[in-house]
Motif scaffolding. Structure first.
Motif, short mmCIF file in Angstrom:
data_model
loop_
_atom_site.label_atom_id
_atom_site.label_comp_id
_atom_site.label_asym_id
_atom_site.label_seq_id
_atom_site.Cartn_x
_atom_site.Cartn_y
_atom_site.Cartn_z
N GLN A 17 -91.80 -0.03 -18.28
CA GLN A 17 -90.90 -0.90 -17.78
C GLN A 17 -89.59 -0.27 -16.78
OE1 GLN A 17 -87.74 -2.28 -20.38
NE2 GLN A 17 -87.92 -0.49 -21.78
N PHE A 51 -81.60 -1.35 -22.48
CA PHE A 51 -82.92 -0.72 -21.93
C PHE A 51 -84.23 -0.59 -22.89
CE2 PHE A 51 -85.59 2.45 -20.06
CZ PHE A 51 -86.19 1.59 -18.94
N TYR A 74 -79.07 -1.47 -13.85
CA TYR A 74 -77.53 -1.70 -14.35
C TYR A 74 -76.84 -1.21 -13.37
CZ TYR A 74 -80.36 -2.37 -18.57
OH TYR A 74 -81.24 -2.79 -19.63
N LYS A 93 -78.11 -5.90 -13.77
CA LYS A 93 -77.09 -6.12 -15.22
C LYS A 93 -75.81 -5.66 -14.78
CE LYS A 93 -79.86 -7.78 -19.06
NZ LYS A 93 -79.80 -7.62 -20.46
N ARG A 132 -85.66 -1.32 -15.05
CA ARG A 132 -84.36 -2.23 -15.10
C ARG A 132 -83.39 -1.71 -14.22
NH1 ARG A 132 -83.87 -5.20 -20.88
NH2 ARG A 132 -82.74 -6.84 -19.54
#
Length: 431
Positions: A243, A126, A247, A92, A245
């Motif tokens: 999870q 997040f 960035y 992201k 993720r």
């Protein structure tokens, strides 16, 4: 330095017959004052990743936990949690804010990285929450508590803690939860679960809101965020991933066409022949770790091997391997024995934005015949080469003589190629 810690632990294990005590009683309690006879306890008992453990502890299958401010327990504990393979290519893109007091392209400390994550809304995104604010951090003491932990032989053991010390990098709160964060600016394959578990147990006693646990690795200008939870409050080993993720404040979008253009426009010029080069072939599996070393040398112009080992949280041997890998690429030079600094190429590299820096790194890698050939093969076939195929190519170029070394260095070739093939990503806009 690992050598000093290794010698000290070797002497301690021998003096107190720690191996035998663990075999007979399942554990050995050692006092900080006894450790201090050989070396400062803070340098002997805090190993945040399994690879930083002294060799004697690895060979003896021994791990260590604090049980108070003045004592530690040693046993065949399983204390480390491996990070999952980062096969999530989506990053992201987060527009940096127009602030003068923070440089979003140069977050040189873990605290700076946490501040930037918080003020730009990355942490809220997040977690799927709003209005998260930082409310606590720093050193604290636990209360008394007990837990079970898995052993390497498949069993479990209870550990009783009485007011041990801990440190929290970031503590946050919002309407829904309390968040505890451990943050690192250097990559590791795993982490010591204690870094999340001890703070978790402390704050379970202090608050009523649910507690969420986040591990942040800020590497190569990208946040790799992982959320964990413990299925059972009193089971250290019940940790599992919720999870993950990624960035970044910089667009890092690289396509396969970009990589193909680099292959087509950069003919290999270095063949890595063992008999013709003074720079050894690479023995550094994690390319992101080399990037972190380059970043460290950009902040500190000249570092000794001991300083590199301390900053990167690994041993002296690895400091040498990764410095040599930087020499191999031409971004690090070592004018004095045991000292490393950025070359002119390395300095120019660090002035580039993330996307351009990565493309330049690929160019430097494919100057070497073996990488040019293997990356071309990946593009042509769509398949990643096997260990045997890499070794065969290394033999063809006479990379090294010893069969064992050849096999070990093939892991580094594989690691560097994997770094390249995971670069083509999908960049999402931040809302």
């Amino acid at each position: 330095m690992e050598d000093k810690a290794n010698k000290a632990w070797t002497d301690l294990i021998q003096e107190y017959q720690i191996d035998n005590a663990i075999k007979q009683h399942g554990e050995f309690i050692i006092q900080a004052k006894d450790i201090k006879k050989y070396r400062e306890p803070r340098l002997m008992a805090k190993w945040d990743s399994s690879e930083s453990l002294p060799t004697i502890l690895k060979k003896s299958d021994i791990n260590i936990l604090p049980v108070s401010r003045s004592a530690y327990v040693l046993s065949n504990f399983k204390l480390y949690q491996p990070f999952p393979e980062n096969d999530i290519n989506t990053v992201k893109y987060v527009p940096p804010l127009p602030l003068e007091s923070i440089d979003f392209n140069n977050l040189s400390t873990e605290s700076n990285a946490i501040n930037a994550m918080l003020i730009t809304g990355i942490l809220d995104d997040f977690l799927g929450t709003n209005n998260t604010v930082e409310t606590f951090n720093g050193r604290m003491g636990t209360n008394d508590f007990s837990f079970t932990v898995n052993l390497t032989n498949g069993g479990k053991r209870q550990v009783d803690v009485q007011s041990a010390q801990l440190e929290i990098d970031g503590g946050f709160e919002n309407d829904d939860s309390i968040i505890i964060m451990e943050a690192k600016n250097v990559p590791h394959p795993d982490f010591h679960i204690r870094q999340l578990y001890f703070p978790y147990r402390l704050w379970c006693e202090r608050v009523r809101k649910p507690i969420r646990l986040v591990f942040s690795q800020y590497i190569d200008s990208i946040y790799h965020l992982y959320e964990y939870e413990f299925a059972k409050e009193d089971d250290y080993s019940s940790i599992h991933l919720i999870q993950q993720r990624n960035y970044s404040f910089q667009s890092s979008a690289i396509s396969w066409d970009d990589i193909q253009r680099i292959i087509d426009s950069n003919s290999p010029e270095i063949d890595d022949n063992y008999d013709d080069t003074s720079i050894p072939f690479i023995q550094a599996d994690l390319f992101t770790r080399l990037i972190s070393l380059i970043e460290q040398l950009d902040k500190v112009p000249n570092m000794t091997s001991a300083e590199i080992a301390s900053s990167m949280e690994f041993d002296i041997r690895q400091a040498s391997y990764y410095s040599s890998a930087g020499e191999y690429l031409g971004v690090i030079e070592r004018p004095l024995r045991g000292h490393s600094q950025l070359s002119l190429t390395g300095i120019k590299l660090m002035r580039l934005k993330l996307r351009e820096r990565r493309l330049e790194l690929i160019k430097l890698i494919v100057r070497h015949n073996i990488f040019h050939d293997l990356l071309s093969q990946i593009i042509d076939t769509g398949e990643f080469p096997s260990r045997e195929a890499i070794i065969d190519r290394m033999r063809r170029y006479n990379v090294c003589k010893d069969a064992t070394t050849l096999y070990r260095r093939a892991s580094s070739v594989s690691g560097w190629l994997r770094w390249i093939v995971t670069l083509p990503d999908t960049t999402e806009e931040f809302e």
